[in-house]
Write a protein that holds these residues in place. Structure first.
Motif, mmCIF file in Angstrom:
data_model
loop_
_atom_site.group_PDB
_atom_site.id
_atom_site.type_symbol
_atom_site.label_atom_id
_atom_site.label_comp_id
_atom_site.label_asym_id
_atom_site.label_seq_id
_atom_site.Cartn_x
_atom_site.Cartn_y
_atom_site.Cartn_z
ATOM 1 N N ILE A 72 -9.283 22.858 81.432
ATOM 2 C CA ILE A 72 -9.144 21.922 80.283
ATOM 3 C C ILE A 72 -8.900 22.677 79.000
ATOM 4 C CG2 ILE A 72 -10.038 20.167 79.030
ATOM 5 C CD1 ILE A 72 -9.441 19.279 81.971
ATOM 6 N N VAL A 73 -7.760 22.364 78.385
ATOM 7 C CA VAL A 73 -7.401 23.082 77.017
ATOM 8 C C VAL A 73 -8.256 22.159 76.031
ATOM 9 C CG1 VAL A 73 -5.468 23.582 75.470
ATOM 10 C CG2 VAL A 73 -5.242 23.486 77.991
ATOM 11 N N CYS A 74 -9.021 23.009 75.222
ATOM 12 C CA CYS A 74 -9.736 22.393 74.267
ATOM 13 C C CYS A 74 -9.757 22.944 72.744
ATOM 14 C CB CYS A 74 -11.265 22.357 74.566
ATOM 15 S SG CYS A 74 -11.636 21.652 76.176
ATOM 16 N N LEU A 75 -10.088 22.053 71.977
ATOM 17 C CA LEU A 75 -10.308 22.647 70.445
ATOM 18 C C LEU A 75 -11.744 23.503 70.400
ATOM 19 C CD1 LEU A 75 -9.323 19.707 68.275
ATOM 20 C CD2 LEU A 75 -7.683 21.817 68.996
ATOM 21 N N PRO A 76 -11.989 24.318 69.456
ATOM 22 C CA PRO A 76 -13.163 25.052 69.264
ATOM 23 C C PRO A 76 -14.313 24.096 69.289
ATOM 24 C CG PRO A 76 -11.426 26.070 68.013
ATOM 25 C CD PRO A 76 -10.839 25.008 68.594
ATOM 26 N N PRO A 77 -15.273 24.535 69.757
ATOM 27 C CA PRO A 77 -16.618 23.680 69.521
ATOM 28 C C PRO A 77 -17.122 23.802 67.866
ATOM 29 C CG PRO A 77 -17.269 25.602 70.378
ATOM 30 C CD PRO A 77 -15.702 25.859 70.315
ATOM 31 N N SER A 78 -17.609 22.731 67.652
ATOM 32 C CA SER A 78 -18.297 22.661 66.092
ATOM 33 C C SER A 78 -19.514 23.203 66.045
ATOM 34 C CB SER A 78 -18.217 21.321 65.664
ATOM 35 O OG SER A 78 -18.893 20.408 66.646
ATOM 36 N N ASP A 79 -20.174 23.432 67.383
ATOM 37 C CA ASP A 79 -21.598 23.975 67.515
ATOM 38 C C ASP A 79 -21.407 25.035 68.564
ATOM 39 O OD1 ASP A 79 -24.224 24.412 68.414
ATOM 40 O OD2 ASP A 79 -24.639 22.389 68.335
ATOM 41 N N ASP A 80 -21.882 26.155 68.131
ATOM 42 C CA ASP A 80 -21.947 27.230 68.765
ATOM 43 C C ASP A 80 -22.684 27.350 70.240
ATOM 44 O OD1 ASP A 80 -20.294 28.424 66.847
ATOM 45 O OD2 ASP A 80 -22.221 29.578 65.964
ATOM 46 N N LYS A 81 -23.532 26.162 70.288
ATOM 47 C CA LYS A 81 -24.210 25.921 71.386
ATOM 48 C C LYS A 81 -23.317 25.333 72.527
ATOM 49 C CE LYS A 81 -28.587 25.512 69.338
ATOM 50 N NZ LYS A 81 -29.740 24.579 69.067
ATOM 51 N N GLU A 82 -22.401 24.823 72.213
ATOM 52 C CA GLU A 82 -21.404 24.310 73.271
ATOM 53 C C GLU A 82 -19.998 25.113 73.536
ATOM 54 O OE1 GLU A 82 -21.747 21.468 74.614
ATOM 55 O OE2 GLU A 82 -23.599 21.050 73.567
ATOM 56 N N PRO A 83 -19.670 25.388 74.894
ATOM 57 C CA PRO A 83 -18.628 25.972 75.235
ATOM 58 C C PRO A 83 -17.307 25.910 74.590
ATOM 59 C CG PRO A 83 -19.132 24.785 76.993
ATOM 60 C CD PRO A 83 -20.466 24.602 75.868
ATOM 61 N N HIS A 116 -2.586 14.639 70.338
ATOM 62 C CA HIS A 116 -2.183 15.969 70.133
ATOM 63 C C HIS A 116 -0.982 16.866 70.289
ATOM 64 C CE1 HIS A 116 -6.773 16.027 69.443
ATOM 65 N NE2 HIS A 116 -6.912 15.484 70.582
ATOM 66 N N ARG A 117 -0.054 15.972 70.330
ATOM 67 C CA ARG A 117 1.329 16.606 70.638
ATOM 68 C C ARG A 117 1.842 16.925 69.208
ATOM 69 N NH1 ARG A 117 2.829 11.986 74.978
ATOM 70 N NH2 ARG A 117 1.545 12.822 76.597
ATOM 71 N N GLY A 118 2.786 17.771 69.173
ATOM 72 C CA GLY A 118 3.470 18.075 67.980
ATOM 73 C C GLY A 118 2.783 18.962 67.113
ATOM 74 N N LYS A 119 1.469 19.430 67.594
ATOM 75 C CA LYS A 119 0.766 20.640 66.957
ATOM 76 C C LYS A 119 0.899 22.122 67.308
ATOM 77 C CE LYS A 119 -2.572 16.826 65.903
ATOM 78 N NZ LYS A 119 -3.874 16.228 66.166
ATOM 79 N N GLY A 120 1.883 22.234 68.116
ATOM 80 C CA GLY A 120 2.054 23.590 68.777
ATOM 81 C C GLY A 120 0.927 23.467 70.070
ATOM 82 N N TYR A 121 0.231 23.117 70.384
ATOM 83 C CA TYR A 121 -0.783 23.345 71.304
ATOM 84 C C TYR A 121 -0.424 23.731 72.648
ATOM 85 C CZ TYR A 121 -4.300 21.293 68.141
ATOM 86 O OH TYR A 121 -5.196 21.263 66.990
ATOM 87 N N GLY A 122 0.783 22.704 73.157
ATOM 88 C CA GLY A 122 1.394 23.159 74.478
ATOM 89 C C GLY A 122 1.909 24.600 74.388
ATOM 90 N N GLY A 123 2.765 25.000 73.277
ATOM 91 C CA GLY A 123 3.185 26.324 73.373
ATOM 92 C C GLY A 123 2.264 27.305 73.451
ATOM 93 N N GLU A 124 1.021 27.109 72.676
ATOM 94 C CA GLU A 124 0.009 28.080 72.393
ATOM 95 C C GLU A 124 -0.661 28.414 73.780
ATOM 96 O OE1 GLU A 124 -4.103 28.855 70.235
ATOM 97 O OE2 GLU A 124 -2.551 27.786 69.228
ATOM 98 N N ALA A 125 -0.815 27.193 74.430
ATOM 99 C CA ALA A 125 -1.366 27.103 75.957
ATOM 100 C C ALA A 125 -0.593 27.913 76.961
ATOM 101 C CB ALA A 125 -1.797 25.801 76.495
ATOM 102 N N ILE A 126 0.721 27.774 76.709
ATOM 103 C CA ILE A 126 1.723 28.535 77.689
ATOM 104 C C ILE A 126 1.708 29.882 77.471
ATOM 105 C CG2 ILE A 126 4.216 28.482 78.191
ATOM 106 C CD1 ILE A 126 4.601 25.806 77.839
ATOM 107 N N GLN A 127 1.566 30.245 76.316
ATOM 108 C CA GLN A 127 1.576 31.696 75.788
ATOM 109 C C GLN A 127 0.133 32.212 76.187
ATOM 110 O OE1 GLN A 127 2.315 30.914 71.495
ATOM 111 N NE2 GLN A 127 4.333 32.658 71.858
#
Length: 202
Positions: A72-83, A116-127
């Motif tokens: 699962i591709v995710c944004l970074p957590p807002s809380d360091d306790k979450e992965p 979340h499309r149009g933000k470059g996430y797909g390209g970053e995940a492929i890279q």
């Protein structure tokens, strides 16, 4: 070759990659991805049908258990306790059966949630998937396919450095016409040369 030390490989510049979990949240997220008929029309050559939860759960299990890497591709957590934070997509490096594993190649599949499309996430995940394939999994070749009418995918894969390797003409029937299937590939030495030109140590 840079010095090696322990590190977390499941991060890229803006994204985090985590396991597919057997939770109601992941079940709902995968179903949201899979029931997006517009997105599926641009990536799946199966006969389009409304997606059931049963079918989505079977896909979810496949990603979790059958892929060489399913995440699962995710944004970074807002809380360091979450992965990981909010999920934005799904990425998969497909696994070959054992009698084909010595060829050391894989297919990438990528899905990004509509909001979340149009933000470059797909390209970053492929890279990131390319990095994982060549640096962690020891693969030699990565390929990805696109339908000829999916102009966004065609442009993105070329921009990321994939080479068009072949075209299956009039391979799929969709919306009253025949369309080509375009296969793109990248070899390990091509990827390493791209990293060298970008000033990255690999």
């Amino acid at each position: 070759m840079p010095a090696t030390k322990p590190f977390d490989p499941f991060r890229s510049e803006r994204l985090v990659y985590r396991a597919v979990e057997d939770t109601p949240g992941d079940e709902a997220f995968v179903h949201k991805i899979q029931r997006d008929a517009e997105a599926q029309s641009g990536s799946s050559y199966g006969l389009l049908r409304p997606e059931s939860k049963k079918a989505s759960n079977e896909f979810k299990q496949h990603v979790a258990e059958k892929c060489l890497l399913g995440a699962i591709v995710c944004l970074p957590p807002s809380d360091d306790k979450e992965p990981a934070g909010e999920p934005v997509g799904i990425v998969c490096l497909k696994s070959n059966p054992p009698h084909l594993a010595h060829h050391r190649w894989t297919d990438i599949s990528i899905d990004v949630a509509r909001e979340h499309r149009g933000k470059g996430y797909g390209g970053e995940a492929i890279q990131w998937s390319l990095w994982y394939a060549f640096q962690i999994a020891g693969l030699h070749r990565v390929q990805i396919g696109a339908f000829s009418f999916n102009e966004g995918a065609v442009k993105l894969y070329s921009k990321l450095g994939f080479k068009e390797e072949g075209r299956q003409r009039e391979w799929m029937w969709f919306n009253g016409g025949w369309h080509d299937h375009v296969m793109y590939g990248m070899l390990e030495d091509e990827w390493r040369e791209m990293q060298r030109k970008a000033g990255k140590e690999v």
